[in-house]
Design an enzyme around this catalytic site. Structure first.
Site, PDB file in Angstrom:
ATOM      1  N   SER A  81      -9.974  -0.392   6.963  1.00 16.01           N
ATOM      2  CA  SER A  81      -9.380  -0.232   5.639  1.00 16.01           C
ATOM      3  C   SER A  81      -8.811  -1.494   5.016  1.00 16.01           C
ATOM      4  O   SER A  81      -8.446  -1.488   3.846  1.00 16.01           O
ATOM      5  CB  SER A  81      -8.291   0.838   5.684  1.00 16.01           C
ATOM      6  OG  SER A  81      -8.857   2.108   5.878  1.00 16.01           O
ATOM      7  N   SER A 135      -9.639   1.893   2.844  1.00 18.27           N
ATOM      8  CA  SER A 135      -8.733   2.626   1.984  1.00 18.27           C
ATOM      9  C   SER A 135      -7.742   1.734   1.223  1.00 18.27           C
ATOM     10  O   SER A 135      -7.051   2.212   0.314  1.00 18.27           O
ATOM     11  CB  SER A 135      -7.937   3.662   2.804  1.00 18.27           C
ATOM     12  OG  SER A 135      -7.126   3.052   3.770  1.00 18.27           O
ATOM     13  N   LYS A 170       0.833  -1.198   0.000  1.00 17.04           N
ATOM     14  CA  LYS A 170       0.000   0.000   0.000  1.00 17.04           C
ATOM     15  C   LYS A 170       0.868   1.248   0.000  1.00 17.04           C
ATOM     16  O   LYS A 170       1.882   1.328   0.688  1.00 17.04           O
ATOM     17  CB  LYS A 170      -0.917  -0.026   1.216  1.00 17.04           C
ATOM     18  CG  LYS A 170      -2.003   1.041   1.236  1.00 17.04           C
ATOM     19  CD  LYS A 170      -2.929   0.805   2.419  1.00 17.04           C
ATOM     20  CE  LYS A 170      -3.987   1.871   2.564  1.00 17.04           C
ATOM     21  NZ  LYS A 170      -4.884   1.605   3.713  1.00 17.04           N
TER      22      LYS A 170
END
Length: 457
Positions: free
Chosen positions: A176, A152, A78
């Site tokens: 997330s 996210s 990420k």
């Protein structure tokens, strides 16, 4: 020669260790697949083609691969987590940091286990909303390109669901990891506090953020968890005779899980009983203040992230400018307090201990994932309401710092995946994984989006 795209991380690592294939070949297969299919999904910010190929060669040159549980496995990281030699984007060019000199510890552990970082995955700016998009366009759900993969860690989930990588790193401050896993039919475990090295700086989420991985199988999730936690990989033992709490109550007043998500919990309950567990309808102790305090913490997180990144609010997307301004007000008025979070943690632990519960089952989502288009241009209220309405169930377990896992359970009438959330007391990560494994054995799911792998389970 077989193509390794679509194989699990466990299968790939075993093949590399045995000499059935090489890390170089596995990475080449995945880079070819990424080049052909990734533009459909917008999952990645940066693809490390040449660097990944070089790192794969270095894995192949090692004399002893038996100690590498992720030997040759392509992974994505990420974009809010430090990778040496790359900037840390945090979801937008405005929030992008300088070139990193060192890997974050979880990246170091993945690489130390033999994994190859092939890309960085996209996220919404500062990880604020569960809708992954920015000025470059939206990230799309491989199960339905008109829908969001959540957030996210939305780019990570889209990448795994599309077979671009068999495993992707993400982190979870208010759901997330679990929200995008539920949107994309994947397995994701948010560990409890202190089990995995925590996020740093602007990803810490008031100490509630946790690193984890998204995978297509429970076995891969267990391997990824072991690597991030610095533990030896252990075979999951099938549990029996657990006492399971079943609840569809939403922690957000006025929001109710829709019929497919309530049905998913009912299916999960039947699977658990068939596996020899006791299922009891019982709602967790959501205090009246949990919605207000949780909402204030969510607002203040954007303020904290912008401050730590040295960003003026004027540099943020319109939706995040409002979010951060409201966060300043929440912090100034004392609505964001560690004592409140610790109090909820104690009440949550007592829920398990006082009732003899080993696991809590809730819906993973309340509704189908929203449309993928245009959220970055919409108002703050539109973004905030969309997130609260479709994904209210994850955040309490960050506030309580308890382990929580999402596992697929069937498919919605609209063709998108269904999932449930499993929550446990401190130290129950392997129990949650083992229970999820029972789901997988009893009701196997489609491991990738049908549009990418129509007949592959």
């Amino acid at each position: 020669m077989p193509n390794w795209v679509g194989a699990t991380a466990k299968q790939i690592a075993r093949g590399v260790r045995r000499g059935d294939t090489s890390a170089t070949q596995v990475v080449a297969d995945h880079l070819e697949h990424i080049a052909a299919r990734e533009p459909l999904f917008g999952a990645f910010r940066i693809v490390r083609g040449g660097e990944a190929a070089t790192e794969a060669e270095k894995v192949d040159e090692q004399h002893d691969l038996t100690r590498l549980p992720l030997a040759g496995v392509p992974v994505a990281v990420k974009e809010n987590t430090a990778i040496a030699g790359l900037p840390t984007w945090h979801g937008s060019a405005a929030a992008r940091g300088p070139i990193e000199e060192e890997d974050h510890e979880v990246v170091r552990r993945l690489r130390g286990a033999g994994a190859i970082v092939v890309a960085t995955s996209r996220m919404p700016e500062l990880g604020v909303f569960a809708l992954t998009d920015d000025s470059d366009g939206p990230t799309r759900n491989p199960w339905d390109l008109t829908r969001t993969p959540g957030g996210s860690s939305g780019g990570a989930a889209a990448a795994v669901a599309a077979g671009l990588v068999p495993m992707a790193h993400g982190n979870d401050g208010f759901g997330s990891l679990r929200i995008p896993a539920a949107c994309c039919g994947l397995v994701a475990l948010k560990p409890g506090r202190g089990v995995v090295p925590p996020p740093a700086g602007a990803t810490a989420f008031f100490g509630m953020g946790e690193h984890g991985v998204l995978t297509t199988t429970v076995a891969d999730a267990a391997i990824g968890f072991s690597v991030l936690a610095g533990r030896d990989s252990a075979k999951l033992v099938e549990p029996s005779g657990l006492r399971i709490a079943i609840s569809t109550r939403s922690p957000v007043p006025g929001v109710r899980a829709d019929a497919p998500n309530r049905d998913a919990v009912a299916v999960a309950s039947r699977l658990l009983v068939a596996a020899g567990h006791t299922a009891v309808a019982c709602d967790p102790a959501y205090p009246a203040s949990i919605g207000t305090r949780g909402f204030a913490t969510w607002l203040a997180d954007a303020t904290q992230k912008a401050d730590e990144a040295g960003l003026p609010l004027s540099a943020l997307q319109r939706r995040n400018r409002t979010h951060a301004r409201l966060g300043k007000i929440a912090m100034r008025r004392g609505y964001v307090r560690e004592d409140d979070r610790e109090g909820f943690r104690r009440r949550s632990i007592a829920f398990f201990a006082d009732n003899g519960f080993d696991v809590l089952v809730t819906p993973a989502l309340a509704a189908t994932p929203p449309a993928a288009e245009g959220w970055v241009e919409r108002s703050w209220s539109a973004n905030a309401l969309a997130c609260m309405r479709f994904a209210p169930f994850a955040a309490p377990w960050n506030l309580a710092a308890l382990p929580a896992l999402v596992v697929p359970v069937g498919v919605r009438p609209d063709g998108l995946p269904l999932a449930v959330q499993l929550v446990g007391p401190p130290g129950s990560e392997t129990t949650l994984l083992a229970v999820a494994g029972q789901f997988e054995m009893a009701a196997p799911w489609q491991r990738h989006a049908p549009s990418v792998f129509p007949a592959v389970r």
